[in-house]
Design an enzyme around this catalytic site. Structure first.
Site, mmCIF file in Angstrom:
data_model
loop_
_atom_site.group_PDB
_atom_site.id
_atom_site.type_symbol
_atom_site.label_atom_id
_atom_site.label_comp_id
_atom_site.label_asym_id
_atom_site.label_seq_id
_atom_site.Cartn_x
_atom_site.Cartn_y
_atom_site.Cartn_z
ATOM 1 N N THR A 33 0.775 -5.399 -11.662
ATOM 2 C CA THR A 33 1.387 -4.353 -12.267
ATOM 3 C C THR A 33 2.837 -4.316 -11.478
ATOM 4 O OG1 THR A 33 0.286 -2.938 -10.991
ATOM 5 C CG2 THR A 33 -0.583 -3.232 -13.337
ATOM 6 N N GLU A 45 10.640 -11.335 -18.513
ATOM 7 C CA GLU A 45 10.382 -10.467 -19.553
ATOM 8 C C GLU A 45 11.208 -10.089 -20.485
ATOM 9 O OE1 GLU A 45 7.667 -7.754 -17.038
ATOM 10 O OE2 GLU A 45 9.012 -6.102 -18.118
ATOM 11 N N PHE A 76 0.913 -1.290 -0.060
ATOM 12 C CA PHE A 76 -0.044 -0.097 -0.026
ATOM 13 C C PHE A 76 0.955 1.327 -0.017
ATOM 14 C CE2 PHE A 76 -3.850 2.330 1.642
ATOM 15 C CZ PHE A 76 -4.699 2.082 0.451
ATOM 16 N N GLY A 77 1.805 1.036 -1.043
ATOM 17 C CA GLY A 77 2.568 2.471 -1.331
ATOM 18 C C GLY A 77 1.887 3.354 -2.198
ATOM 19 N N ARG A 78 2.585 4.220 -2.548
ATOM 20 C CA ARG A 78 1.819 5.207 -3.529
ATOM 21 C C ARG A 78 0.789 4.698 -4.826
ATOM 22 N NH1 ARG A 78 7.168 6.234 -3.258
ATOM 23 N NH2 ARG A 78 8.098 7.848 -2.051
ATOM 24 N N ARG A 121 5.981 -6.663 -10.110
ATOM 25 C CA ARG A 121 6.926 -7.303 -10.958
ATOM 26 C C ARG A 121 6.646 -8.778 -11.064
ATOM 27 N NH1 ARG A 121 8.476 -3.173 -12.424
ATOM 28 N NH2 ARG A 121 10.435 -2.093 -12.151
ATOM 29 N N HIS A 131 4.211 -4.765 -20.079
ATOM 30 C CA HIS A 131 4.760 -3.872 -19.172
ATOM 31 C C HIS A 131 4.632 -2.469 -19.777
ATOM 32 C CE1 HIS A 131 8.178 -3.248 -16.172
ATOM 33 N NE2 HIS A 131 7.328 -2.281 -15.889
HETATM 34 C C1 8YV Z 1 9.089 1.599 -15.899
HETATM 35 C C2 8YV Z 1 8.305 0.360 -13.933
HETATM 36 O O1 8YV Z 1 8.752 2.196 -16.908
HETATM 37 O O2 8YV Z 1 8.873 2.158 -12.431
HETATM 38 C C3 8YV Z 1 8.589 1.070 -12.680
HETATM 39 O O3 8YV Z 1 9.285 0.502 -11.814
HETATM 40 O O4 8YV Z 1 7.865 -0.800 -13.851
HETATM 41 C C4 8YV Z 1 7.920 0.976 -15.069
HETATM 42 O O5 8YV Z 1 6.705 1.568 -15.056
HETATM 43 C C5 8YV Z 1 10.211 0.778 -16.136
HETATM 44 O O6 8YV Z 1 10.816 0.309 -14.717
HETATM 45 C C6 8YV Z 1 11.379 1.713 -16.617
HETATM 46 O O7 8YV Z 1 12.613 1.485 -15.976
#
Ligand code: 8YV
Length: 323
Positions: free
Chosen positions: A240, A271, A156-158, A242, A289
């Site tokens: 969304t 990926e 529950f971060g940003r 990792r 992604h």
């Molecule tokens: C980025 C993401 O675009 O910010 C993150 O952690 O997962 C992505 O939305 C990507 O990591 C680019 O480095």
């Protein structure tokens, strides 16, 4: 004064590249291929700052250099589990990331995925494009209602909070949260959210589960076979965060045997390679992604890296220092 030398490992938005070129002695990797490990290691000995993205694997091997020139790693993105923290620390490097500026767009993609999988939008789109649609019928591609259901948020971060804002205020969803630390009651109250202590407590309550925790070794396979079993039959999983947070083999089994209703993924373990088992699953939505992939967020991320560099090279502690 000599401008610090900076390596930009991928193409960035033009406005940010222009600013980088003006303020620094900047080198851009203009090929569309990410730098290999040995090239990255070499960069550590040649540039004052290295600006990687998620596609650059900065494992311990990259930091095995006798005389590092690099002083700062300015990561273009919020997640930095692709950077070996202990090695960066051992070399005395500063590492920064780009929080805040992509939270809304990433939550937008998580909402997109949740709606797509619940309402079978991916299946429907494929059917129309492939000329397989035979017309409206009462039982055709019937999905699951989202509004008013319970959303479980892990992390529950940003970004997790932006997800809660959309789901609660826009879709009247009840929010249950699991987070590694205690969330302040006034923050929970903004989203009518209830915090539980463990993932085990959260999963059986949720019609939808959305992952917003960091990646890396600590959270590898946080969602495994045993935990997938704890989800309600028919519930949906959205990722969304990792790829490594989910055991993809276990997920494919749960999808094939309909243990859960479906899943929607923006990120994958290893990926852009997609596990062949996942490719077999119809009740799975997959995006490449796209979390932060808007003009606005990608520009803001770049300028945030620039802010961090400016702080660092003028002797201030960068606002987004994570190491
Ligand atoms: C980025 C993401 O675009 O910010 C993150 O952690 O997962 C992505 O939305 C990507 O990591 C680019 O480095």
């Amino acid at each position: 004064m000599v401008k610090p030398s900076v390596l930009v490992t991928r193409r960035w938005p033009a406005a940010v590249e222009a600013q980088l070129a003006e303020s620094y002695n900047a080198t851009f990797n203009t090929s569309d291929i990410p730098l290999a490990g040995p090239e990255m290691r070499d960069a550590m000995t040649r540039f004052d700052a290295v600006l990687p993205t998620v596609t650059d694997k900065l494992g311990s091997d990259v930091f095995e250099v006798a005389k590092p020139q690099a002083k700062i790693i300015g990561n273009y993105g919020v997640g930095y589990s692709h950077i070996c923290e202990s090695s960066a620390r051992d070399l005395g490097l500063t590492v920064t990331n780009t929080p805040d500026v992509l939270s809304e767009c990433t939550a937008d993609i998580a909402m997109t995925l949740m709606l797509m999988v619940a309402r079978r939008a991916g299946e429907g789109e494929r059917e129309v494009r492939e000329g397989r649609w035979t017309g409206w019928r009462p039982t055709h591609l019937v999905g699951t209602k989202v509004s008013g259901k319970t959303l479980g948020i892990i992390g529950f971060g940003r970004i997790g909070q932006e997800m809660a804002r959309r789901a609660h205020h826009g879709f009247g969803m009840k929010i249950v949260v699991q987070n590694r630390s205690k969330v302040a009651p006034e923050i929970l109250a903004q989203y009518g959210a209830v915090q539980v202590d463990t993932v085990e407590e959260l999963l059986p309550q949720a019609d939808f589960v959305s992952l917003h925790c960091p990646g890396g070794a600590a959270n590898r396979h946080l969602i495994n076979a045993a935990r997938l079993d704890l989800m309600k039959p028919g519930a949906f999983l959205v990722n969304t965060a990792r790829g490594e947070v989910i055991d993809e083999w276990a997920l494919a089994q749960a999808l094939m045997f309909d243990t859960i209703g479906g899943a929607a993924l923006d990120v994958f373990d290893g990926e852009p390679r997609i596990a062949p088992d996942l490719m077999q699953c119809d009740n799975l939505v997959m995006l490449p992604h796209l979390g932060s992939a808007t003009r606005e967020a990608r520009e803001a991320m770049g300028f945030r890296v620039l802010d961090n560099l400016a702080d660092f090279f003028s002797g201030r502690d960068p606002r987004d220092r994570v190491i």
